[in-house]
Design an enzyme around this catalytic site. Sequence first.
Site, PDB file in Angstrom:
ATOM      1  N   GLY A 163       5.219  -8.270   2.521  1.00  0.00           N
ATOM      2  CA  GLY A 163       4.441  -7.757   1.453  1.00  0.00           C
ATOM      3  C   GLY A 163       5.117  -6.992   0.096  1.00  0.00           C
ATOM      4  O   GLY A 163       5.593  -6.099   0.255  1.00  0.00           O
ATOM      5  N   LYS A 193     -12.893   8.259   3.525  1.00  0.00           N
ATOM      6  CA  LYS A 193     -12.429   7.039   3.039  1.00  0.00           C
ATOM      7  C   LYS A 193     -13.859   6.289   2.537  1.00  0.00           C
ATOM      8  O   LYS A 193     -14.882   6.750   2.953  1.00  0.00           O
ATOM      9  CB  LYS A 193     -11.851   5.896   4.055  1.00  0.00           C
ATOM     10  CG  LYS A 193     -10.842   5.062   3.424  1.00  0.00           C
ATOM     11  CD  LYS A 193      -9.403   5.437   3.263  1.00  0.00           C
ATOM     12  CE  LYS A 193      -8.775   4.359   2.669  1.00  0.00           C
ATOM     13  NZ  LYS A 193      -7.501   4.550   2.463  1.00  0.00           N
ATOM     14  N   GLY A 216       3.870  -6.054  -2.559  1.00  0.00           N
ATOM     15  CA  GLY A 216       2.807  -5.905  -3.567  1.00  0.00           C
ATOM     16  C   GLY A 216       3.244  -4.500  -4.240  1.00  0.00           C
ATOM     17  O   GLY A 216       4.396  -4.287  -4.665  1.00  0.00           O
ATOM     18  N   ALA A 217       2.087  -3.721  -4.692  1.00  0.00           N
ATOM     19  CA  ALA A 217       2.431  -2.572  -5.383  1.00  0.00           C
ATOM     20  C   ALA A 217       3.545  -1.648  -4.766  1.00  0.00           C
ATOM     21  O   ALA A 217       4.369  -0.998  -5.326  1.00  0.00           O
ATOM     22  CB  ALA A 217       1.050  -1.938  -5.581  1.00  0.00           C
ATOM     23  N   VAL A 218       3.257  -1.276  -3.458  1.00  0.00           N
ATOM     24  CA  VAL A 218       4.171  -0.545  -2.863  1.00  0.00           C
ATOM     25  C   VAL A 218       5.482  -1.171  -2.364  1.00  0.00           C
ATOM     26  O   VAL A 218       6.712  -0.907  -2.766  1.00  0.00           O
ATOM     27  CB  VAL A 218       3.772   0.011  -1.425  1.00  0.00           C
ATOM     28  CG1 VAL A 218       4.918   0.850  -0.776  1.00  0.00           C
ATOM     29  CG2 VAL A 218       2.434   0.780  -1.546  1.00  0.00           C
ATOM     30  N   GLY A 219       5.339  -2.359  -1.963  1.00  0.00           N
ATOM     31  CA  GLY A 219       6.236  -3.272  -1.477  1.00  0.00           C
ATOM     32  C   GLY A 219       7.541  -3.396  -2.606  1.00  0.00           C
ATOM     33  O   GLY A 219       8.871  -3.445  -2.229  1.00  0.00           O
TER      34      GLY A 219
HETATM   35  P1  NAD Z   1      -1.142  -4.815  -2.503  1.00  0.00           P
HETATM   36  O1  NAD Z   1      -2.195  -5.575  -2.322  1.00  0.00           O
HETATM   37  O2  NAD Z   1      -0.653  -4.523  -3.909  1.00  0.00           O
HETATM   38  O3  NAD Z   1       0.133  -5.612  -1.583  1.00  0.00           O
HETATM   39  C1  NAD Z   1      -0.023  -6.235  -0.648  1.00  0.00           C
HETATM   40  C2  NAD Z   1       1.022  -7.679  -0.749  1.00  0.00           C
HETATM   41  O4  NAD Z   1       0.836  -8.105   0.562  1.00  0.00           O
HETATM   42  C3  NAD Z   1       0.457  -8.351  -1.737  1.00  0.00           C
HETATM   43  O5  NAD Z   1       1.694  -8.797  -2.489  1.00  0.00           O
HETATM   44  C4  NAD Z   1      -0.101  -9.616  -0.777  1.00  0.00           C
HETATM   45  O6  NAD Z   1       0.180 -11.024  -1.462  1.00  0.00           O
HETATM   46  C5  NAD Z   1       0.715  -9.601   0.343  1.00  0.00           C
HETATM   47  N1  NAD Z   1       0.416 -10.334   1.461  1.00  0.00           N
HETATM   48  C6  NAD Z   1      -0.828 -10.315   1.828  1.00  0.00           C
HETATM   49  N2  NAD Z   1      -1.126 -10.948   3.090  1.00  0.00           N
HETATM   50  C7  NAD Z   1       0.137 -11.305   3.366  1.00  0.00           C
HETATM   51  C8  NAD Z   1       0.630 -11.993   4.684  1.00  0.00           C
HETATM   52  N3  NAD Z   1      -0.180 -12.237   5.396  1.00  0.00           N
HETATM   53  N4  NAD Z   1       2.031 -11.851   4.549  1.00  0.00           N
HETATM   54  C9  NAD Z   1       2.751 -11.397   3.801  1.00  0.00           C
HETATM   55  N5  NAD Z   1       2.465 -10.861   2.603  1.00  0.00           N
HETATM   56  C10 NAD Z   1       1.189 -10.695   2.554  1.00  0.00           C
HETATM   57  O7  NAD Z   1      -1.211  -3.530  -1.606  1.00  0.00           O
HETATM   58  P2  NAD Z   1      -0.163  -2.226  -1.687  1.00  0.00           P
HETATM   59  O8  NAD Z   1      -0.995  -1.157  -2.643  1.00  0.00           O
HETATM   60  O9  NAD Z   1       1.275  -2.519  -1.910  1.00  0.00           O
HETATM   61  O10 NAD Z   1      -0.486  -1.590  -0.031  1.00  0.00           O
HETATM   62  C11 NAD Z   1       0.011  -2.417   0.821  1.00  0.00           C
HETATM   63  C12 NAD Z   1      -0.167  -1.792   2.221  1.00  0.00           C
HETATM   64  O11 NAD Z   1       0.097  -0.418   2.242  1.00  0.00           O
HETATM   65  C13 NAD Z   1      -1.735  -1.762   2.506  1.00  0.00           C
HETATM   66  O12 NAD Z   1      -1.969  -1.944   4.060  1.00  0.00           O
HETATM   67  C14 NAD Z   1      -2.391  -0.514   2.104  1.00  0.00           C
HETATM   68  O13 NAD Z   1      -3.590   0.038   2.616  1.00  0.00           O
HETATM   69  C15 NAD Z   1      -1.193   0.544   2.520  1.00  0.00           C
HETATM   70  N6  NAD Z   1      -1.018   1.939   1.874  1.00  0.00           N
HETATM   71  C16 NAD Z   1      -0.865   1.658   0.486  1.00  0.00           C
HETATM   72  C17 NAD Z   1      -0.581   2.857  -0.431  1.00  0.00           C
HETATM   73  C18 NAD Z   1      -0.517   2.763  -1.870  1.00  0.00           C
HETATM   74  O14 NAD Z   1      -0.157   3.998  -2.314  1.00  0.00           O
HETATM   75  N7  NAD Z   1      -0.764   1.638  -2.611  1.00  0.00           N
HETATM   76  C19 NAD Z   1      -0.609   4.190   0.268  1.00  0.00           C
HETATM   77  C20 NAD Z   1      -0.705   4.131   1.654  1.00  0.00           C
HETATM   78  C21 NAD Z   1      -0.816   2.840   2.438  1.00  0.00           C
END
Ligand code: NAD
Length: 365
Positions: free
Chosen positions: A179, A80, A181-184
């Site tokens: 959350g 990483k 976000g991208a995954v959620g």
């Molecule tokens: P992202 O930044 O797109 O989404 C995160 C979301 O969480 C955002 O909408 C943000 O506003 C929200 N957030 C932040 N703090 C918060 C809180 N206290 N309460 C509620 N919501 C809150 O990130 P992502 O890519 O969706 O990844 C989310 C998690 O999954 C991270 O921990 C990341 O490391 C992990 N992850 C992501 C991937 C991937 O393919 N993107 C793969 C494996 C793991």
Amino acid sequence: MKLFSQIESMGHEQVVYCSDKESGLKAIIAIHNTTLGPALGGTRLLPYEKEDEALNDVLRLSRGMTYKAACAGLALGGGKAVIIADPNQKSEAMFRSYGRFVESLNGRYITAEDMNTNVANMDYIRLETRYVTGVSAGFGGSGDPSIMTAKGVLYGIEASIKYRIGKNDLQGVKIAVQGIGAVGKHLCKMLHEKGAKLFITDIDDNKLKQAHSLYNATIVTEAELYSLDVDVYAPCARGSILNSSTIGRLKAKVVAGCANNQLEDEEKHAKNLKDNKILYAPDYVINAGGLINVANELTGYNLEKVESEVARIANTLESIFIEADKLSLTTQEAAKRFAEKRIQSVANLKIMSSFNHSAIGNIIK
Ligand code: NAD
């Protein structure tokens, strides 16, 4: 010397500091273990206040990648990187400079996107090195891996619900997603299509409003979310969210989400969840879909193959749940054993020497 003892205690092979004053690059690349193959893991960009914080993050995240790749059945090790910068400081020069450092490792480390880095940033890195994935289609890549991460989490939630409450589908199952976000956001769409009843929280009101109207999701505050009477709690925002202040409040029967490093204390908090009869789907097992997706770029991307490998996350989780119950372990311990067993089996392979110019000769004078 604190640095060396920390690296040694966590079992890392190599930690590389990258600095380039011109572009403002300050990065750390951590290669944890390359027994199964080259170390693949994303590059996280954050304005870490302290350098120690960045180091701890990269050491912990890279170790997690070793376990993630091992559980996902990939011939890859764990690595990483972190770039210490504010997202506003991102530039072509910074990523190209970083790409040169990645190139200098000759493929021992392969990068991808992570928090605050995206496909466009990976494309800049690709101008300097082949050792980058998650690039755009123009570079032969598969783009944003988040959708495959969400798919893996969906399969993982289905497997967990089946194991914990014996239900074969998600119709009417109550799921709290933290959350969007991208995954959620992809996960909410998939869960909604499967008939789940969603409860959502985020710090971004716009994302909440959108998910509310698209998926009929109920918006709750973060404080309300933990104590909701739901079947599944899906942490999809930040790490260390399973801790002494949250676990006692959880009424969910299953914790299954995409966030990395969900357990603040891996041993203690996994045990707390087990004692409270909450089935925990270990984060690095359930969230491997994105890694599987980008790893496939290295061998020629084939969507069908990726889909079938991501679907296997459900089987892996089921084996881990069964093993944990059989041996009275936490699911976290069972997942670690699962990964370590595979790594050890390859580490134990016989060493077979071949002709090597530099090693030939009589060293006994
Ligand atoms: P992202 O930044 O797109 O989404 C995160 C979301 O969480 C955002 O909408 C943000 O506003 C929200 N957030 C932040 N703090 C918060 C809180 N206290 N309460 C509620 N919501 C809150 O990130 P992502 O890519 O969706 O990844 C989310 C998690 O999954 C991270 O921990 C990341 O490391 C992990 N992850 C992501 C991937 C991937 O393919 N993107 C793969 C494996 C793991």
